[in-house]
Design an enzyme around this catalytic site. Structure first.
Site, PDB file in Angstrom:
ATOM      1  N   CYS A  92       0.841  -1.190   0.000  1.00 38.39           N
ATOM      2  CA  CYS A  92       0.000   0.000   0.000  1.00 38.39           C
ATOM      3  C   CYS A  92       0.877   1.241   0.000  1.00 38.39           C
ATOM      4  O   CYS A  92       1.881   1.294   0.721  1.00 38.39           O
ATOM      5  CB  CYS A  92      -0.888  -0.023   1.245  1.00 38.39           C
ATOM      6  SG  CYS A  92      -2.003   1.361   1.377  1.00 38.39           S
ATOM      7  N   HIS A 134      -9.313  -3.700  -1.713  1.00 34.21           N
ATOM      8  CA  HIS A 134      -8.298  -2.958  -0.952  1.00 34.21           C
ATOM      9  C   HIS A 134      -8.622  -1.463  -0.973  1.00 34.21           C
ATOM     10  O   HIS A 134      -8.608  -0.797   0.063  1.00 34.21           O
ATOM     11  CB  HIS A 134      -6.925  -3.241  -1.566  1.00 34.21           C
ATOM     12  CG  HIS A 134      -5.791  -2.484  -0.967  1.00 34.21           C
ATOM     13  ND1 HIS A 134      -4.795  -3.099  -0.236  1.00 34.21           N
ATOM     14  CD2 HIS A 134      -5.461  -1.163  -0.995  1.00 34.21           C
ATOM     15  CE1 HIS A 134      -3.919  -2.179   0.149  1.00 34.21           C
ATOM     16  NE2 HIS A 134      -4.303  -0.995  -0.303  1.00 34.21           N
ATOM     17  N   GLU A 135      -8.920  -0.924  -2.161  1.00 39.13           N
ATOM     18  CA  GLU A 135      -9.186   0.513  -2.278  1.00 39.13           C
ATOM     19  C   GLU A 135     -10.516   0.893  -1.633  1.00 39.13           C
ATOM     20  O   GLU A 135     -10.620   1.956  -1.012  1.00 39.13           O
ATOM     21  CB  GLU A 135      -9.136   0.958  -3.742  1.00 39.13           C
ATOM     22  CG  GLU A 135      -7.796   0.736  -4.435  1.00 39.13           C
ATOM     23  CD  GLU A 135      -6.585   1.334  -3.736  1.00 39.13           C
ATOM     24  OE1 GLU A 135      -6.733   2.311  -2.971  1.00 39.13           O
ATOM     25  OE2 GLU A 135      -5.471   0.816  -3.948  1.00 39.13           O
ATOM     26  N   HIS A 138     -10.057   1.473   1.965  1.00 39.31           N
ATOM     27  CA  HIS A 138      -9.580   2.828   2.277  1.00 39.31           C
ATOM     28  C   HIS A 138     -10.745   3.792   2.420  1.00 39.31           C
ATOM     29  O   HIS A 138     -10.751   4.634   3.325  1.00 39.31           O
ATOM     30  CB  HIS A 138      -8.643   3.349   1.185  1.00 39.31           C
ATOM     31  CG  HIS A 138      -7.244   2.869   1.292  1.00 39.31           C
ATOM     32  ND1 HIS A 138      -6.441   3.133   2.380  1.00 39.31           N
ATOM     33  CD2 HIS A 138      -6.491   2.147   0.436  1.00 39.31           C
ATOM     34  CE1 HIS A 138      -5.251   2.590   2.182  1.00 39.31           C
ATOM     35  NE2 HIS A 138      -5.256   1.979   1.010  1.00 39.31           N
TER      36      HIS A 138
END
Length: 168
Positions: A92, A134-135, A138
């Site tokens: 990341c 994953h994004e 965030h």
């Protein structure tokens, strides 16, 4: 276009939950352009607006080697399409220099708006599925280190804090 500052773990702003984009306008398109420039410069394959301290639900991604496949996800949502999990070694831009294995659903359906505000949907597997999850994490204030044991997470946090102190 501009290179934006990428927040690094354990910065508490990374825990902010992003708000939906109401209207895809020139300001959002400029943010998308700046995020692509920042991601390519870093270099990385994905970047969420939260990582550049803009708390809107915007993600950019390009999994190609030659920057030929830019993807934009505005207000992305995903739904797992299988119970099967894949383990990928994730890194990341907000946790520089650290890579750890994370289990995620192998196949997902993604719904989002494109750069022009048009809705679209796609089925993703493999690296694309991992990256969108994953994004999206965030955008929900979550980092890949949250999937690790507290021991590993604390070790990474301490190492990054030490690096930040040395750079100050």
């Amino acid at each position: 276009m501009a290179i934006l500052n990428i927040l690094e773990f354990p910065d508490p702003r990374l825990r902010t939950i992003a708000k939906p984009v109401d209207v895809v306008d020139d300001g959002i398109r400029q943010l998308v352009d700046d995020m692509f420039e920042t991601m390519y410069e870093a270099p990385g394959i994905g970047l969420a607006a939260t990582q550049v301290n803009v708390h809107k639900r915007v993600v950019v991604m390009d999994l190609s080697e030659d920057r030929s496949e830019p993807r934009v996800f505005i207000n992305p949502e995903f739904e797992p399409l299988t119970d099967q999990m894949d383990q990928y070694q994730e890194g990341c831009l907000s946790v520089p220099g650290f890579y750890e294995n994370v289990d995620r659903p192998q196949k997902v359906r993604i719904k989002a708006l494109d750069r022009d505000g048009k809705p679209y949907e796609l089925i993703a597997e493999g690296l694309l599925a991992v990256c969108i999850q994953h994004e999206c994490d965030h955008l929900n204030g979550k980092l890949f280190v949250d999937y690790l044991s507290s021991l590993k997470r604390d070790r990474i946090k301490k190492k990054l804090e030490k690096i930040h102190r040395q750079q100050a």
